[in-house]
Enzyme design. Structure first.
Site, PDB file in Angstrom:
ATOM      1  N   LYS A  39       0.835  -1.201   0.000  1.00 23.01           N
ATOM      2  CA  LYS A  39       0.000   0.000   0.000  1.00 23.01           C
ATOM      3  C   LYS A  39       0.870   1.250   0.000  1.00 23.01           C
ATOM      4  O   LYS A  39       2.075   1.194   0.280  1.00 23.01           O
ATOM      5  CB  LYS A  39      -0.927   0.000   1.216  1.00 23.01           C
ATOM      6  CG  LYS A  39      -0.216   0.010   2.560  1.00 23.01           C
ATOM      7  CD  LYS A  39      -1.201  -0.068   3.704  1.00 23.01           C
ATOM      8  CE  LYS A  39      -0.463  -0.053   5.041  1.00 23.01           C
ATOM      9  NZ  LYS A  39      -1.398  -0.049   6.185  1.00 23.01           N
ATOM     10  N   TYR A 275      13.284  31.300   6.874  1.00 23.05           N
ATOM     11  CA  TYR A 275      12.036  31.885   7.332  1.00 23.05           C
ATOM     12  C   TYR A 275      11.986  31.949   8.859  1.00 23.05           C
ATOM     13  O   TYR A 275      12.442  31.041   9.551  1.00 23.05           O
ATOM     14  CB  TYR A 275      10.845  31.042   6.857  1.00 23.05           C
ATOM     15  CG  TYR A 275      10.504  31.183   5.397  1.00 23.05           C
ATOM     16  CD1 TYR A 275      10.048  32.390   4.884  1.00 23.05           C
ATOM     17  CD2 TYR A 275      10.615  30.097   4.534  1.00 23.05           C
ATOM     18  CE1 TYR A 275       9.721  32.517   3.539  1.00 23.05           C
ATOM     19  CE2 TYR A 275      10.284  30.207   3.194  1.00 23.05           C
ATOM     20  CZ  TYR A 275       9.839  31.416   2.698  1.00 23.05           C
ATOM     21  OH  TYR A 275       9.507  31.536   1.375  1.00 23.05           O
TER      22      TYR A 275
END
Length: 383
Positions: A39, A275
């Site tokens: 998966k 940032y």
């Protein structure tokens, strides 16, 4: 050596996946077979490519999370059985019988809906019934204070279904050494076994059995059900490298993640980086900006946790906040750095190795998530 065709890329060694399968196939009970859980694009490693080589090794059953993942395997000409572990919307029921896909039934309501559809088409749809022995997620509850065995039996009676198996899922098979977790897992085994025995006593052929997930297969290999559902171990990693195992196994990480240097500059002491202005250089610093960011899968939560990468075989710490497309490192101790040089995020250079677990620990998560976060814009190269 694989050539980069991108600013950031992944290399996957398929031979190591073959070896991991062989290790786990030998580790589990000799009666059992491996059901390969592929998966989430096989934890970012490529579901159809990995399934194909595992099918060559003898794997005949695969598990996925959705109808889309199942169809992706079928479109890649995977011949083995495919079990959808989760929910499938009613409008997609037709794919199940059209492509010979086995569906998990996690409730009577869902099973009845699936059966009604099958009867309307004059067919039977193959299913495995999921019982909840303590995970608390999906499945018919079969626990001490909520034991709904009659609901399980009623699903076997649904005329539109071919009930070919029954399974459950461990919740703490990994932390066998923490408090009462081993006792909890052993009780899950007891409850699952009780379900099987009661069904057998009623004359019900319950079909294939599977209980162990990856950690269940490592820590409880003596269980002799039909399959073990093994996922992340096939790509050579556990969920958390620091978690002790009952039985040690030697696995081979298959994935290497690399990127390029975008910019090199030397800045004086007292320069803000990134940032938020929350990193300030304490000395003259060689700042190297790297062409990879959180949109590529570098978890922003790993910022400011001393996570390192490799440049010219030396460890360099990430500084400042990880950005969407880039991050910065302190490469003051590395000589002769130029734009285009290779940076290793996960893998080995010389005598140094960075493991996926280092990224996971810095981001306060598990390796499963770290792999899944490596985005589709990062190309995969196979060798």
């Amino acid at each position: 050596m694989l050539e980069s065709k991108s600013r950031s890329w992944v290399e996957i060694d398929l031979d190591k996946i073959r070896e991991n399968f062989k290790v786990m196939d030998q580790h589990i009970h000799k009666k059992q077979k491996v059901m390969a859980v592929v998966k989430a694009d096989c934890y970012g490693h490529g579901d159809s490519i990995v399934a194909k080589i595992l099918e060559e090794e003898g794997v005949d059953f695969f598990a996925v999370s959705s109808i889309d993942e199942a169809l992706n395997l079928r479109n890649a000409d995977i011949k083995g059985k495919i079990l959808i572990l989760g929910y499938t919307p009613a409008e997609h029921f037709h794919y199940l019988h059209e492509h010979n896909i086995t569906q998990c039934v996690m409730s009577y309501e869902f099973g009845k809906s699936l059966s009604d559809y099958a009867l309307s088409q004059n067919i039977k749809i193959e299913v495995h019934i999921k019982v909840d022995t303590g995970m608390g997620r999906i499945g018919i509850p079969c626990q001490d204070n909520n034991y709904q065995i009659d609901v399980v039996k009623s699903i076997y009676d649904l005329d539109g279904l071919s009930c070919a198996g029954i399974f459950s899922h461990f919740s703490v098979a990994d932390t066998y050494d923490r408090g009462t977790d081993e006792a909890y897992t052993m009780h899950q085994i007891e409850l699952y076994q009780k379900v099987l025995e009661e069904l057998k006593a009623e004359g019900i052929d319950y079909g294939l059995t599977h209980l162990q997930n990856s950690y269940g297969a490592i820590n409880y290999p003596e269980l002799d059900y039909d399959y073990s559902r093994i996922g992340i171990l096939l790509v050579g990693n556990a969920s958390n490298d620091s978690q002790k195992l009952k039985h040690e196994v030697t696995l081979f990480p298959a994935l290497v993640w690399k990127t390029n240097v975008a910019c090199v500059k030397t800045v004086p002491k007292g320069t803000y980086i990134g940032y938020g202005r929350n990193y300030l250089t304490e000395k003259e610093t060689k700042v190297v900006t790297v062409s990879c960011g959180y949109a590529d899968g570098m978890n922003r939560q790993a910022s400011h946790h001393h996570l390192e990468v490799l440049l010219h075989g030396k460890r360099c710490e990430i500084i400042g906040n990880i950005c969407m497309d880039q991050f910065m490192i302190d490469a003051s101790e590395v000589d002769d750095v130029h734009t285009g040089d290779v940076v290793t995020i996960i893998g080995t250079e010389g005598t140094e190795t960075i493991k996926i677990d280092e990224l996971s620990r810095a981001a306060n998560t598990i390796n499963n998530e770290s792999f899944c976060l490596i985005s589709k814009r990062v190309p995969r190269f196979y060798k």
